[in-house]
Design a protein around this motif. Structure first.
Motif, PDB file in Angstrom:
ATOM      1  N   GLU A  74       0.728  -1.189   0.152  1.00  0.00           N
ATOM      2  CA  GLU A  74       0.054  -0.003  -0.098  1.00  0.00           C
ATOM      3  C   GLU A  74       0.856   1.282   0.131  1.00  0.00           C
ATOM      4  N   SER A 182      -7.505   3.085   4.698  1.00  0.00           N
ATOM      5  CA  SER A 182      -7.378   2.155   3.325  1.00  0.00           C
ATOM      6  C   SER A 182      -8.451   2.161   2.943  1.00  0.00           C
ATOM      7  N   ASP A 183      -8.804   2.996   1.589  1.00  0.00           N
ATOM      8  CA  ASP A 183      -9.956   3.197   1.173  1.00  0.00           C
ATOM      9  C   ASP A 183      -9.754   3.169  -0.605  1.00  0.00           C
ATOM     10  N   GLU A 184     -10.550   2.718  -1.606  1.00  0.00           N
ATOM     11  CA  GLU A 184     -10.335   2.461  -2.824  1.00  0.00           C
ATOM     12  C   GLU A 184     -10.313   3.704  -3.537  1.00  0.00           C
ATOM     13  N   THR A 209      -4.572   2.036  -1.992  1.00  0.00           N
ATOM     14  CA  THR A 209      -4.934   0.435  -2.018  1.00  0.00           C
ATOM     15  C   THR A 209      -3.806  -0.162  -2.996  1.00  0.00           C
TER      16      THR A 209
END
Length: 332
Positions: A74, A182-184, A209
């Motif tokens: 990431e 963590s987020d797309e 991501t």
């Protein structure tokens, strides 16, 4: 040859060029670097230069991941934050796309958007990417973590990405960071070289991501983080907690400097980091030249669309005192 290239962005930190012209020492208030950087035990090994860097930067990314509770997959790294801004834009934007940028802010966002063939707008609706600098450069406005998460939710609801630049949050209030999220639809940019006062090595990093990071790393030129920058960054992250003392000392100096600006009758944006945006009662370029003649370099904010503003870094007490004395002598 392309004839539609945007003009190069103006930046602070040109002290080496000015020193050549002025033939003397200058106090550089134009670059926002930590005046109280942690002392870390780093000694570059010249023998490391005989090999190419590991372009996957596995050891470096693992070190960053451990520091922030993120997986190495990431993490993206680059030759300064600007390289990652451009890699991100080349990855996600193209002709027909728009990116939402609220002025005044860091000029490289617009530069990268336009170089990718997309357009800039102040309208959030329909934008593929929303850019936000937190705290903002040059205003110093700091959004809280809940505010950022709300903006992320709005962007995601419209199928847009939130590009969040946290280059100065380590010298402001890291409790407001979302580097752990963590987020797309989220890409978080950081800069180690400002917080550890080593802008000459050029090192930036970012979180996203694994899918997004893989694309950004594909666009990034190979081997752009040189061996010395990599080794310094690894050592710096091992001493990352020492930045707490830097933040405390900066906060004290910022308070002192603001009190002196009040005494001069100058208005300024409420600061949150290691720089202050000041409104001045004259054209900025005139004041900048007057200050330069006294050996003080400040940031002319005309390139931000602010013709009567300057931005000054927060430095040590003695340096800040010299800035105030120079302002007293140069203001009308």
């Amino acid at each position: 040859m392309r004839d539609n290239l945007p003009e190069r962005a103006e930046h602070g930190g040109r002290v080496r060029w000015h020193r050549t012209r002025e033939k003397g020492e200058l106090l550089d208030f134009s670059a926002n670097v930590n005046p109280y950087p942690p002392a870390i035990p780093w000694c570059p090994d010249p023998s490391a230069l005989k090999d190419y860097p590991d372009d996957r930067y596995e050891a470096l990314k693992e070190t960053i991941g451990r520091t922030f509770g993120r997986d190495a997959a990431e993490v993206a790294v680059g030759n300064g934050s600007v390289e990652l801004i451009r890699a991100f834009c080349y990855t996600l934007l193209g002709p027909g796309d728009t990116a939402c940028i609220a002025a005044p802010t860091f000029a490289e966002y617009e530069m990268a958007v336009r170089l990718a063939g997309a357009r800039c707008t102040a309208d959030e609706s329909g934008a593929a990417v929303r850019f936000l600098c937190n705290p903002n450069n040059p205003t110093g406005k700091l959004h809280s973590r809940p505010e950022i998460l709300r903006l992320l939710g709005e962007a995601a609801g419209q199928g847009a990405y939130l590009f969040l630049d946290e280059a100065f949050i380590e010298l402001s209030d890291p409790a407001q960071s979302v580097a752990d999220v963590s987020d797309e639809n989220l890409f978080v940019l950081r800069s180690l070289t400002k917080s550890f006062a080593v802008p000459g090595i050029r090192f930036g990093y970012a979180f996203g991501t694994p899918e997004l990071i893989e694309k950004v790393e594909t666009v990034r030129l190979p081997w752009t983080v040189n061996t010395f920058a990599e080794s310094f960054a690894i050592e710096a992250f091992r001493h990352y907690d020492l930045l707490e003392e830097s933040r405390q000392r900066i906060a004290r100096e910022r308070t002192w400097l603001c009190s002196r600006l009040d005494g001069l009758g100058l208005d300024y944006a409420p600061p949150s980091a290691n720089y202050i945006l000041i409104e001045v009662p004259m054209e900025a370029e005139v004041l900048v030249e007057r200050l330069l003649s006294r050996g003080v370099l400040v940031r002319d904010c005309r390139s931000f669309g602010l013709p009567r503003h300057i931005r000054v870094a927060v430095r040590t007490r003695e340096e800040n005192r010299q800035l105030i004395e120079a302002l007293e002598a140069c203001l009308p």
